[in-house]
Design an enzyme around this catalytic site. Sequence first.
Site, PDB file in Angstrom:
ATOM      1  N   ASP A  13       1.226  -0.981   0.311  1.00  0.00           N
ATOM      2  CA  ASP A  13       0.184  -0.029  -0.344  1.00  0.00           C
ATOM      3  C   ASP A  13       0.931   0.964  -0.083  1.00  0.00           C
ATOM      4  OD1 ASP A  13      -2.238  -1.980   0.169  1.00  0.00           O
ATOM      5  OD2 ASP A  13      -2.646  -1.863   2.502  1.00  0.00           O
ATOM      6  N   LYS A  16       1.534   2.520  -4.531  1.00  0.00           N
ATOM      7  CA  LYS A  16       2.171   1.450  -6.710  1.00  0.00           C
ATOM      8  C   LYS A  16       1.579   1.366  -7.814  1.00  0.00           C
ATOM      9  CE  LYS A  16       2.247  -2.588  -4.347  1.00  0.00           C
ATOM     10  NZ  LYS A  16       2.106  -1.869  -3.165  1.00  0.00           N
ATOM     11  N   GLY A  40      -4.377  -4.336  -4.049  1.00  0.00           N
ATOM     12  CA  GLY A  40      -5.755  -3.164  -4.242  1.00  0.00           C
ATOM     13  C   GLY A  40      -4.484  -2.131  -4.694  1.00  0.00           C
ATOM     14  N   HIS A  41      -4.861  -1.506  -5.403  1.00  0.00           N
ATOM     15  CA  HIS A  41      -4.353  -0.127  -6.138  1.00  0.00           C
ATOM     16  C   HIS A  41      -4.731   0.429  -6.243  1.00  0.00           C
ATOM     17  CE1 HIS A  41      -0.707  -3.804  -7.806  1.00  0.00           C
ATOM     18  NE2 HIS A  41      -1.265  -3.252  -5.418  1.00  0.00           N
ATOM     19  N   GLN A 223       1.978  -5.468  -3.672  1.00  0.00           N
ATOM     20  CA  GLN A 223       2.450  -6.496  -2.054  1.00  0.00           C
ATOM     21  C   GLN A 223       3.475  -5.869  -2.104  1.00  0.00           C
ATOM     22  OE1 GLN A 223       1.255 -10.001  -3.388  1.00  0.00           O
ATOM     23  NE2 GLN A 223      -0.150  -8.844  -2.807  1.00  0.00           N
TER      24      GLN A 223
END
Length: 429
Positions: A13, A16, A40-41, A223
Amino acid sequence: MANVTVIGAQWGDEGKGKVVDWLASRADVVVRFQGGHNAGHTLVVGNQTYKLSLLPSGLVRGKLGIIGNGVVVDPDALLAEIARVRAQGLTVTPETLRLAENAILILPLHAAIDRAREAARGEKKIGTTGRGIGPAYEDKVARRAIRVCDLAEPETLSEKLDELLLHHNTLLAGLGAATFDKQVLLDQLLAWAPQILPYAEPVWERLDEARRTGKRILFEGAQAVMLDVDHGTYPYVTSSNTVAATAASGSGFAPSALGFVLGIAKAYCTRVGSGPFPSELHDATGRLLGERGFEFGTVTGRPRRCGWFDAALVRQAIKVGGIQGIVMTKIDVLDGLPELKICTGYTIDGVYTPRLPAAMRAQAAAVPVYETMPGWTGTTRGARSYAELPADAVKYVRRIEELIEAPVTILTTGPERDDTIMMRDPFEG
Ligand code: GDP
Ligand code: IMO
Ligand code: MG
């Protein structure tokens, strides 16, 4: 140097997605190479917010997206995400998205095992996203996983299901969870086949051609190094390798052509789930960082644990991850804090160490050693050049560069795509 590989340098988080979206304007192809829909981006572009889990962030710019063989793919999650971003106006078709035919599938039984095992661990739970990531990777190395290409072979599916269910139903029953029926799973797989197979191909071939014709390729990690199954805070990690080298094995690409390796790190530090976090703050400052940084998991909505920047940890991530330059994100969240701390090393049972050791108990016992720096008045929020930054904010970045022994080549100052200051173009090497 034509290509760039982006990886997380903390516990995930770091931003990225935002960085990959920003860099994608300079790229032709964006490739995901590990992880799954545990990622989750979040990308903020004007008044639209995109939350991507499996889709490469370059799709938002209309760039070709590739999901490599190293990714574990839940077909339901993929199809739902495609529908969601289409509803937001993006074009996702087999022309813009390609999926490795040898990628591993996540089935409903993987999420069931993931959750049943976490429940059984009780207090010792890892805090997984419960999406079946770990069990799917386990099946891959155990050589019993169902892959994308198997969807074209109903007989293979049937045979593989026998082996899978022998293993998983035994385990599920032992954990007191509901078991799965072969025919139900087979029907599910056969229903996915016509929806998933149009995206499937040997992506290594397309990537090889892209490389030979001088296309710019951007590899998008999920990650982060401290969640890497080898180099992270094991066992509180994810089940894939997250270091830059994985971009090659996770897509079938030449390691020598991965290009500049960019590590992403927040100006402070967060972690979701369980596990050691030496510089964690349990006080009002920690809560302030969480509120200001809007630190809630994109995937699970869990509040993220917050703490000071850990330079010892990032220095380690840079070395094991192969990182050549750092993007420091979210410096704006530190605006107005009177004083900032940077962790420079640890003491364990009173003995100083400059790195986080591998052993579990030692990691849990690591006490941070801090250096204190003045905060700044004025704001970094939305700054788009170094000249706009308060002098003490620049000092903070410079001190971190010394401590992590790597340059900060990009700084981001807000969630918006263009709240970004580039000192060095990673595509120029
Ligand atoms: P990822 O998993 O590494 O892609 O990161 P996430 O998207 O899960 O979390 C990063 C969060 O920080 C997102 O909500 C971004 O919109 C936000 N973000 C990214 N860069 C910045 C920044 O420089 N400042 C602020 N305030 N927010 C940012
Ligand atoms: P992005 O790509 C932050 C964490 C989980 C848990 C551990 C194992 O958005 O940075 P898993 O479901 O992977 O078996 O969970 O890893 N985790 C993440 N934390 N960001 C992520 O992805 C994460 N993906 C997994 O919270 O602690
Ligand atoms: Mg995330």
